[in-house]
Design an enzyme around this catalytic site. Structure first.
Site, short mmCIF file in Angstrom:
data_model
loop_
_atom_site.label_atom_id
_atom_site.label_comp_id
_atom_site.label_asym_id
_atom_site.label_seq_id
_atom_site.Cartn_x
_atom_site.Cartn_y
_atom_site.Cartn_z
CG ASP A 1 -6.04 1.22 -1.96
OD1 ASP A 1 -6.42 2.39 -1.96
OD2 ASP A 1 -5.56 0.66 -0.95
CG HIS B 1 2.47 3.08 1.94
ND1 HIS B 1 1.58 3.43 2.93
CD2 HIS B 1 2.03 1.89 1.45
CE1 HIS B 1 0.66 2.49 3.04
NE2 HIS B 1 0.89 1.56 2.14
CG HIS C 1 4.43 3.19 5.37
ND1 HIS C 1 3.53 2.16 5.57
CD2 HIS C 1 3.86 4.31 5.88
CE1 HIS C 1 2.45 2.66 6.17
NE2 HIS C 1 2.63 3.95 6.37
CE LYS D 1 -6.54 3.25 1.21
NZ LYS D 1 -5.45 2.30 1.43
CG ASP E 1 -1.91 1.69 0.18
OD1 ASP E 1 -2.45 2.16 1.19
OD2 ASP E 1 -1.16 0.70 0.21
CB CYS F 1 -7.80 -1.15 1.28
SG CYS F 1 -6.09 -0.95 1.90
CG HIS G 1 2.47 -1.88 -0.83
ND1 HIS G 1 2.93 -2.32 0.40
CD2 HIS G 1 1.33 -1.19 -0.58
CE1 HIS G 1 2.10 -1.92 1.34
NE2 HIS G 1 1.12 -1.21 0.79
C1 VGL Z 1 -3.72 -2.89 0.94
C2 VGL Z 1 -2.20 -4.14 2.10
C3 VGL Z 1 -1.37 -3.04 2.24
C4 VGL Z 1 -5.03 -2.84 0.22
C5 VGL Z 1 -2.92 -1.77 1.09
O1 VGL Z 1 -5.21 -1.94 -0.64
O2 VGL Z 1 -5.88 -3.71 0.48
N1 VGL Z 1 -3.35 -4.06 1.46
N2 VGL Z 1 -1.74 -1.87 1.74
ZN ZN Z 2 -0.38 -0.23 1.82
#
Ligand code: VGL
Ligand code: ZN
Length: 199
Positions: free
Chosen positions: A10, A50, A54, A108, A48, A153, A83
């Site tokens: 990410d 979404h 979401h 994901k 990430d 993550c 996000h």
């Molecule tokens: C993440 C919060 C929400 C991450 C992703 O990449 O750690 N944290 N979505």
């Molecule tokens: Zn996320």
């Protein structure tokens, strides 16, 4: 690193300072990861990804604010600012991340009602992303994990990698954390107890 794969979690604009869910000092992982990636033949990126509305977004739950926790059918869920919405600039990889070596991008969190911190198993703990099968079919037994954020993550990805039987190491210098109410300390305790190595 023959037979080892580097999983870069990410490294997207929204997790870098200035982004919608900025990880403090998140930009500092960029040179570390680029240097690390040069030593691997195989690099996998996670993204990430979404849809609008979401389930992990506070804005999807009237009256709720970011960083509160709610109960969803699969368990408790931290709510985040919107996000990494599919196709937006915030969801793109940071332009300084060298993505040349990446053979696979695993997206994901694309099911509207299920979050996915892990690159292996979504938050319902049932829906697989297919990454374990990919790695096994290609003969990789050893994984190095880095990126954002250490306590969400990266940790969930490393824990699931370990549970799937991979020899798993988190490269600490190439990660940064959100650290929400002691989440970083908890994440390391869980990873250490599960047998994730720390480099
Ligand atoms: C993440 C919060 C929400 C991450 C992703 O990449 O750690 N944290 N979505
Ligand atoms: Zn996320």
């Amino acid at each position: 690193m023959p037979n080892a794969s580097l999983v870069v979690v990410d490294v997207q604009n929204d997790f870098i300072p200035g982004g919608a869910l900025a990880v403090p000092q998140g930009d500092e992982v960029l040179p570390e990861i680029n240097r690390l990636a040069a030593r691997f033949d195989d690099v996998i990126l996670t993204q990430d990804w979404h849809p609008r509305g979401h389930a992990s977004f506070a804005s999807s739950h009237p009256g709720k604010k970011p960083f509160e926790t709610i109960e969803l059918p699969y368990g408790s869920q931290v709510l985040w600012p919107d996000h990494c919405v599919q196709g937006t600039a915030g969801a793109a990889f940071h332009s300084d991340l060298n993505v040349m070596k990446a053979h696979l991008v695993i997206r994901k969190g694309h099911h509207r009602d299920i979050d996915s911190y892990s690159a292996f198993l979504e938050a319902d703990r049932k829906t697989a992303t297919g990454l374990a099968g990919y790695l096994k079919e290609r003969g990789f037994r050893k994984l190095y994990v880095c990126g954002l954020a250490t306590d969400f993550c990266v940790a969930w990805t490393a824990l699931d990698a370990c549970a799937a039987g991979f020899d798993t190491t988190v490269v600490e210098d190439a990660c940064r954390a959100i650290d929400l109410d002691g989440s970083l300390r908890r994440a390391w305790a869980e990873m250490t107890a599960a047998g994730v190595k720390r480099a």
